[in-house]
Motif scaffolding. Structure first.
Motif, PDB file in Angstrom:
ATOM      1  N   GLY A   1       0.910  -1.176  -0.061  1.00  0.00           N
ATOM      2  CA  GLY A   1      -0.070  -0.106  -0.059  1.00  0.00           C
ATOM      3  C   GLY A   1       0.967   1.201  -0.110  1.00  0.00           C
ATOM      4  N   VAL A   2       0.138   2.161  -0.740  1.00  0.00           N
ATOM      5  CA  VAL A   2       0.791   3.539  -0.680  1.00  0.00           C
ATOM      6  C   VAL A   2      -0.336   4.628  -0.801  1.00  0.00           C
ATOM      7  CG1 VAL A   2       2.356   5.368  -1.895  1.00  0.00           C
ATOM      8  CG2 VAL A   2       2.897   2.891  -2.087  1.00  0.00           C
TER       9      VAL A   2
ATOM     10  N   SER B   1      11.573   7.300  -2.692  1.00  0.00           N
ATOM     11  CA  SER B   1      10.222   6.988  -2.191  1.00  0.00           C
ATOM     12  C   SER B   1       9.218   7.081  -3.188  1.00  0.00           C
ATOM     13  CB  SER B   1      10.073   8.671  -1.340  1.00  0.00           C
ATOM     14  OG  SER B   1       8.957   8.703  -1.139  1.00  0.00           O
ATOM     15  N   LEU B   2       8.527   5.883  -3.222  1.00  0.00           N
ATOM     16  CA  LEU B   2       7.541   5.637  -4.233  1.00  0.00           C
ATOM     17  C   LEU B   2       6.305   6.711  -4.076  1.00  0.00           C
ATOM     18  CD1 LEU B   2       6.660   3.965  -6.243  1.00  0.00           C
ATOM     19  CD2 LEU B   2       5.336   2.268  -4.771  1.00  0.00           C
TER      20      LEU B   2
ATOM     21  N   GLU C   1       1.871  13.022  -1.503  1.00  0.00           N
ATOM     22  CA  GLU C   1       2.374  13.881  -0.305  1.00  0.00           C
ATOM     23  C   GLU C   1       3.082  13.043   0.530  1.00  0.00           C
ATOM     24  OE1 GLU C   1       0.527  16.188   3.641  1.00  0.00           O
ATOM     25  OE2 GLU C   1      -0.761  15.966   1.817  1.00  0.00           O
ATOM     26  N   GLU C   2       4.347  13.309   1.038  1.00  0.00           N
ATOM     27  CA  GLU C   2       5.108  12.657   1.879  1.00  0.00           C
ATOM     28  C   GLU C   2       4.208  12.632   3.279  1.00  0.00           C
ATOM     29  OE1 GLU C   2       9.331  12.112   1.642  1.00  0.00           O
ATOM     30  OE2 GLU C   2       9.339  13.916   0.263  1.00  0.00           O
ATOM     31  N   VAL C   3       4.505  11.489   4.091  1.00  0.00           N
ATOM     32  CA  VAL C   3       3.917  11.238   5.388  1.00  0.00           C
ATOM     33  C   VAL C   3       5.048  10.877   6.223  1.00  0.00           C
ATOM     34  CG1 VAL C   3       1.758  11.071   4.489  1.00  0.00           C
ATOM     35  CG2 VAL C   3       2.920   8.942   4.937  1.00  0.00           C
ATOM     36  N   THR C   4       4.780  10.862   7.601  1.00  0.00           N
ATOM     37  CA  THR C   4       5.859  10.196   8.504  1.00  0.00           C
ATOM     38  C   THR C   4       5.540   8.704   8.251  1.00  0.00           C
ATOM     39  OG1 THR C   4       5.144  12.278  10.148  1.00  0.00           O
ATOM     40  CG2 THR C   4       6.428  10.282  10.959  1.00  0.00           C
TER      41      THR C   4
ATOM     42  N   ILE D   1      22.061  12.047   0.866  1.00  0.00           N
ATOM     43  CA  ILE D   1      22.734  12.320  -0.168  1.00  0.00           C
ATOM     44  C   ILE D   1      22.558  13.784  -0.791  1.00  0.00           C
ATOM     45  CG2 ILE D   1      24.099  11.900  -2.486  1.00  0.00           C
ATOM     46  CD1 ILE D   1      22.779   8.918  -1.925  1.00  0.00           C
ATOM     47  N   PRO D   2      23.596  14.686  -0.598  1.00  0.00           N
ATOM     48  CA  PRO D   2      23.194  16.182  -0.912  1.00  0.00           C
ATOM     49  C   PRO D   2      23.264  15.988  -2.602  1.00  0.00           C
ATOM     50  CG  PRO D   2      24.967  15.955   0.436  1.00  0.00           C
ATOM     51  CD  PRO D   2      24.666  14.479   0.148  1.00  0.00           C
ATOM     52  N   SER D   3      22.382  17.161  -2.870  1.00  0.00           N
ATOM     53  CA  SER D   3      22.296  17.431  -4.361  1.00  0.00           C
ATOM     54  C   SER D   3      21.761  15.984  -5.101  1.00  0.00           C
ATOM     55  CB  SER D   3      23.533  17.674  -5.077  1.00  0.00           C
ATOM     56  OG  SER D   3      23.764  18.827  -4.416  1.00  0.00           O
ATOM     57  N   SER D   4      20.947  15.080  -4.556  1.00  0.00           N
ATOM     58  CA  SER D   4      20.272  13.987  -5.297  1.00  0.00           C
ATOM     59  C   SER D   4      19.101  14.348  -5.860  1.00  0.00           C
ATOM     60  CB  SER D   4      20.422  12.760  -4.230  1.00  0.00           C
ATOM     61  OG  SER D   4      19.434  12.957  -3.289  1.00  0.00           O
ATOM     62  N   ARG D   5      18.405  13.493  -6.644  1.00  0.00           N
ATOM     63  CA  ARG D   5      16.955  13.748  -7.121  1.00  0.00           C
ATOM     64  C   ARG D   5      16.292  13.880  -5.911  1.00  0.00           C
ATOM     65  NH1 ARG D   5      17.205  13.465 -12.537  1.00  0.00           N
ATOM     66  NH2 ARG D   5      19.040  12.247 -13.538  1.00  0.00           N
ATOM     67  N   HIS D   6      14.800  14.612  -5.925  1.00  0.00           N
ATOM     68  CA  HIS D   6      14.026  14.685  -5.134  1.00  0.00           C
ATOM     69  C   HIS D   6      13.330  13.423  -4.500  1.00  0.00           C
ATOM     70  CE1 HIS D   6      11.528  14.564  -8.690  1.00  0.00           C
ATOM     71  NE2 HIS D   6      10.340  14.509  -7.817  1.00  0.00           N
ATOM     72  N   TYR D   7      13.283  12.363  -5.405  1.00  0.00           N
ATOM     73  CA  TYR D   7      12.604  11.400  -4.726  1.00  0.00           C
ATOM     74  C   TYR D   7      13.524  10.339  -4.199  1.00  0.00           C
ATOM     75  CZ  TYR D   7      14.324   9.913  -9.501  1.00  0.00           C
ATOM     76  OH  TYR D   7      15.314   9.708 -10.651  1.00  0.00           O
ATOM     77  N   VAL D   8      15.148  10.501  -4.354  1.00  0.00           N
ATOM     78  CA  VAL D   8      16.123   9.893  -3.676  1.00  0.00           C
ATOM     79  C   VAL D   8      16.065  10.282  -2.324  1.00  0.00           C
ATOM     80  CG1 VAL D   8      18.608   9.156  -3.686  1.00  0.00           C
ATOM     81  CG2 VAL D   8      17.385   9.387  -5.773  1.00  0.00           C
ATOM     82  N   LYS D   9      15.773   9.558  -1.223  1.00  0.00           N
ATOM     83  CA  LYS D   9      15.918   9.683   0.187  1.00  0.00           C
ATOM     84  C   LYS D   9      17.492   9.488   0.593  1.00  0.00           C
ATOM     85  CE  LYS D   9      12.368  11.431  -0.262  1.00  0.00           C
ATOM     86  NZ  LYS D   9      12.223  12.721   0.291  1.00  0.00           N
TER      87      LYS D   9
END
Length: 142
Positions: free
Chosen positions: A13-14, A60-61, A68-71, A38-46
């Motif tokens: 589930g997502v 992040s899927l 929206e991201e959640v805790t 990791i600094p300067s990585s793509r926005h979806y790379v956590k």
């Protein structure tokens, strides 16, 4: 020979949606753990994790699917998948089960506001529809 309907999938589930990927693409499922950014990585790379001595990028899927991201919760998991000869971690809200589908229909148009090109189809399980994700399409987009 294994047919599409006999193929096993990991269902997860997502947000409030149900998705699945072929079990053959999943190396393992692990609990959420500390991720080194990791600094300067793509926005979806956590960031990255150390998985038994191997560095694994974690994505992040939710972000990839423009949600929206959640805790993270105690149910949050990282699916470690094989993609283009590499291992990648994909954060999902929860993992439900390993399943097969009695019926799989092609994905036409968009599904829950997500491009139909991200799906191999829609699987019908006992009482719900499950989007079968096309990892190559999702992970290769920018």
């Amino acid at each position: 020979m294994e047919t599409v309907l006999q193929k096993q999938y990991v269902e997860f589930g997502v947000d409030h949606e149900h998705y699945a990927i072929p079990i053959s693409d999943v190396h393992e499922i692990i609990r959420m753990q500390e991720i080194t950014e990791i600094p300067s990585s793509r926005h979806y790379v956590k960031g990255i994790i150390n998985l038994r001595g191997k560095i694994v990028p974690v994505l992040s899927l939710r972000v990839l699917l423009q949600m929206e991201e959640v805790t993270h919760t105690k149910h949050t998991r990282i699916l470690v998948v094989h993609h283009q000869e590499e291992s990648l971690g994909v954060i999902v809200d929860n993992v439900n089960k390993v399943t097969t589908f009695s019926d799989i229909q092609p994905a036409n148009g968009s599904i829950a506001g997500i491009s139909g090109s991200f799906f191999n189809g829609v699987g019908f399980s006992s009482s719900e529809l499950v989007g079968i994700l096309r990892l190559d399409e999702i992970l290769l987009r920018d």
